[in-house]
Design an enzyme around this catalytic site. Structure first.
Site, PDB file in Angstrom:
ATOM      1  N   SER A   1       8.560   4.147  -0.112  1.00  0.00           N
ATOM      2  CA  SER A   1       7.391   3.513  -0.619  1.00  0.00           C
ATOM      3  C   SER A   1       7.307   3.773  -2.294  1.00  0.00           C
ATOM      4  O   SER A   1       6.946   3.013  -3.011  1.00  0.00           O
ATOM      5  CB  SER A   1       5.984   4.110  -0.063  1.00  0.00           C
ATOM      6  OG  SER A   1       5.001   3.314  -0.606  1.00  0.00           O
TER       7      SER A   1
ATOM      8  N   SER B   1       0.912  -0.976  -0.002  1.00  0.00           N
ATOM      9  CA  SER B   1      -0.024   0.184   0.045  1.00  0.00           C
ATOM     10  C   SER B   1       0.883   1.174   0.045  1.00  0.00           C
ATOM     11  O   SER B   1       1.921   1.372   0.893  1.00  0.00           O
ATOM     12  CB  SER B   1      -0.948  -0.058   1.172  1.00  0.00           C
ATOM     13  OG  SER B   1      -1.797   1.212   1.193  1.00  0.00           O
ATOM     14  N   GLU B   2       0.773   2.178  -0.747  1.00  0.00           N
ATOM     15  CA  GLU B   2       1.688   3.212  -1.041  1.00  0.00           C
ATOM     16  C   GLU B   2       1.868   4.086  -0.001  1.00  0.00           C
ATOM     17  O   GLU B   2       2.774   4.942   0.137  1.00  0.00           O
ATOM     18  CB  GLU B   2       1.503   4.106  -2.520  1.00  0.00           C
ATOM     19  CG  GLU B   2       0.244   4.932  -2.339  1.00  0.00           C
ATOM     20  CD  GLU B   2      -1.047   4.117  -2.934  1.00  0.00           C
ATOM     21  OE1 GLU B   2      -0.951   2.775  -2.871  1.00  0.00           O
ATOM     22  OE2 GLU B   2      -1.952   4.821  -3.654  1.00  0.00           O
ATOM     23  N   ASN B   3       0.908   4.001   0.990  1.00  0.00           N
ATOM     24  CA  ASN B   3       0.922   4.918   2.074  1.00  0.00           C
ATOM     25  C   ASN B   3       2.235   4.130   3.191  1.00  0.00           C
ATOM     26  O   ASN B   3       2.473   4.872   4.294  1.00  0.00           O
ATOM     27  CB  ASN B   3      -0.310   5.116   2.997  1.00  0.00           C
ATOM     28  CG  ASN B   3      -1.078   3.947   3.231  1.00  0.00           C
ATOM     29  OD1 ASN B   3      -0.928   2.990   2.621  1.00  0.00           O
ATOM     30  ND2 ASN B   3      -1.622   3.849   4.335  1.00  0.00           N
ATOM     31  N   GLY B   4       2.857   3.199   2.901  1.00  0.00           N
ATOM     32  CA  GLY B   4       4.075   2.960   3.691  1.00  0.00           C
ATOM     33  C   GLY B   4       4.009   1.492   4.214  1.00  0.00           C
ATOM     34  O   GLY B   4       4.660   1.044   5.125  1.00  0.00           O
TER      35      GLY B   4
END
Lengths: 216, 218, 216, 218
Positions: D87, D45-48
């Site tokens: 990320s 998930s690109e939020n980390g």
């Protein structure tokens, strides 16, 4: 991903002439078992990217003394007289890069950036032959990304997913190189069950690691 | 007091509470031994730590914990470790309050040469170019002359480390500050005359009416 | 460094019109006490840099709803209809930046880089008015560093040196912003004795923090 | 089978063991529910985070752990968390094996528009431009038409997300692959004729002699 393989098996992927990143700063954080395996496998004409060439007989210094490198890209060779000797004798090409720029160049390759814009080195020998870019009244050196075929890195701990964690001054270039090479070979001092390294403690996600070598 | 002691003691007076400081290998390292009492200074080692402490007792070394010269150190409580990108981000991003580095030559514009002697010694620049270009303050710790030759010169015959002028030069004879008008003689070592300093300096110095003596605690 | 101060005291440094980075991703990792203090202090005409404008009434979304921003530099406003409304009405300037580019622009400011060379956004609206650079046959967009007067960040833990550590998906922009602002104000959920956060667990060294706000 | 089910089941067949995959908000997210048995896929998930898991049980949410839409998730054993630079380093550095994203339009060159409708909806590109430019494979999950209008068009009327062509487009009618020669019709949905696909497609499609049906497990 190949887990818990022997050093010889992992480095068997590396052909003569390959470009190989090796983690470590004065050999602190250098995967010595992998370097030894590279020596034993007889690999030569390597282009080695690392912070320095350590001392003779230690870390990257082993490869220098055994004359396995055609080129090194490093920030410092002052602690290894053999590197200087081979360089002066024309036996070894040495590309010297400011240490911070070296770190950013490796990172740029791993992070998909086109290069690094930095004032470091401007107007010095380190800028020779390199483009510059003027932006908003300031001038920057344009430094190229630095990628490699292989990275040999050392972690303090790995889990069964090959998640890696480093410690103290043994991080240095290891996490950066794990992003910047096509094939990543990691040596871990300890391999622990999944969950022993918490998500917050993982420095290099296991998906980046191709081969994981444990302790003997 | 020998030359080195004068230099490092005087440089220690440049430290301020809470500063983040990087000390080069060799003489600069010894500045850490003269931090004024009660002052908290954070020492960074560019191989990846803030909060480096003295050499550990015999048998207590950790092979993962050294200074930038590869010598065993300790980590003080509250230390932080990180990779080379972060370490040089601190240096290049202007977060490092001060660096102390050795010098081979400094020119009339205050520009330092300290990383190679062509044909003789090519150790590589290591982190020197980053430090001189990026640190908030760059203090040069060097002897005033080398084998009789002045090191404060009109033009460096050796390759420059950076185009950026340093902040201060401290020798066993003098404290010199590069300014827009040229090199300013700020202080002289105890018992050293201005004439003696000028005699051992190739670059012109701006000499104020009064040049105070360094005050060095015994 | 000012330790364990109250939110009001910390944000008192921030004038109207300031450029303020605020950590968080959809308000996860946003220092809500600091945002509340900024609101209570009546600050306005702010330029806010963050990942997104969250939702109305949450995180940066509070500042939007209360009309405290003249400009936002973010990657996403889709979850906050009020941001869109103000933008269309010409009451709020919105600079949209691809998320990865936003992260690198903030990092570039904090790490002393002159800019970011990236293929992201090339040939799209995001490239309008921006220079490009051709290097070794590839074209890159040149994106500017993004610095700020202040950064408001949230940590999970802080120690008495203001060393900070983050957790899970609440890292996001916080460690990057801690490098990129002249004054860094950190809110920590817990403040622990020195040594409780090991050197390897420190994500933001305390020397970067100017004000540390604890829990009530 | 409804349109969404056809699309996500077909896309799930693109997963391979050990892949690092990012799924966009909405329909793409549901691909995670159809990972083939015995296959290990790492979801970023690109939020980390890598290793995101399903929604946690009631009362077990952690406000520091959500997906990119801000919804509570879990972290699987072996998960890794990191900041936004790392990320997107994974995404932009070519480490992400595959991304699945929604689409508004795809043009004859395979270029995607999926982030704004001028004057109507300007949510911002979020991570879409990075994903489409940087991921090894970009798979578009979209309905074949919107309100009767074709979404596979000659030229996008909406702003492009990237100049880079996507790898594969999966709709409830067809699987289409952008190639150097144009859009290639690779598969048709069960019971759907080539003519029916062509009738709902504005861009020209290269139609091979035989266009196999998607094989979708019930």
């Amino acid at each position: 991903m190949k887990l818990a393989c022997q050093p010889a098996e992992a480095v068997a992927q590396i052909p003569d002439g390959a470009t190989v990143m090796i983690g470590g700063f004065m050999a602190v954080g250098t995967p010595e078992r992998l370097v030894d395996a590279l020596l034993e496998a007889g690999r030569r004409d390597l282009c080695v990217i690392g912070n320095d060439t350590a001392r003779p007989g230690v870390g990257i210094g082993k490869l220098i003394v055994e004359r396995r490198c055609r080129k090194v890209i490093v920030s410092h060779i002052g602690t290894n007289p053999e590197t200087q000797r081979q360089m002066i004798a024309g036996e070894l090409e040495v590309e010297l890069v400011p240490q911070g720029t070296l770190a950013e160049r490796v990172r740029a390759a791993g992070f998909g950036l086109g290069g690094v814009l930095t004032p470091t080195g401007l107007g010095t020998i380190a800028a020779e032959g390199k483009p510059t870019l003027e932006l908003d009244g300031r001038t920057f050196l344009v430094e190229r990304p630095l990628a490699a075929d292989f990275a040999l890195i050392l972690a303090k701990e790995a889990d069964y997913h090959a998640n890696l964690s480093y410690t103290l001054t043994a991080y240095n270039f290891n996490p950066l190189m794990a992003m910047a090479a096509r094939t990543v070979i990691a040596e871990a001092e300890t391999i622990v069950p999944v969950g022993m390294i918490t998500p917050d403690d993982v420095d290099t996600p296991g998906v980046l690691v191709d081969y994981l070598v444990g302790t003997p | 007091m020998d030359a080195k002691t004068i230099i490092v003691k005087r440089i220690a007076q440049e430290l301020r509470d809470g500063m983040l400081v990087n000390l080069g290998i060799g003489m600069p390292t010894e500045v850490a031994n003269h931090v004024p009492q009660g002052m908290m200074v954070y020492f960074q080692s560019e191989n990846g730590i803030i909060g480096m402490g003295a050499r550990p007792p015999e048998g207590m070394t950790d092979r993962h914990l050294t200074d930038a010269g590869g010598q065993p150190i300790t980590a003080l409580p509250g230390a932080a470790s990180f990779d080379s990108a972060m370490s040089f981000g601190l240096i290049r991003g202007g977060h490092l309050d001060m660096t102390v580095l050795g010098g081979l030559q400094v020119d009339a514009k205050g520009r330092l040469a300290n990383w190679m002697i062509p044909g003789k010694m090519v150790p590589g620049m290591g982190g020197a170019m980053d430090l001189v270009t990026g640190a908030k303050r760059v203090v040069v710790a060097m002897t005033h002359t080398a084998k009789g030759a002045a090191k404060l010169v009109n033009e460096c015959s050796l390759p420059l480390t950076s185009q950026r002028p340093v902040s201060l030069i401290v020798t066993e004879l003098a404290v010199v500050e590069p300014t827009a008008d040229g090199l300013l003689l700020r202080e002289r070592a105890p018992g050293v005359t201005v004439d003696a300093i000028l005699a051992q300096t190739e670059a012109s110095l701006i000499v104020p009416d009064a040049v105070p003596e360094m005050r060095l605690a015994s």
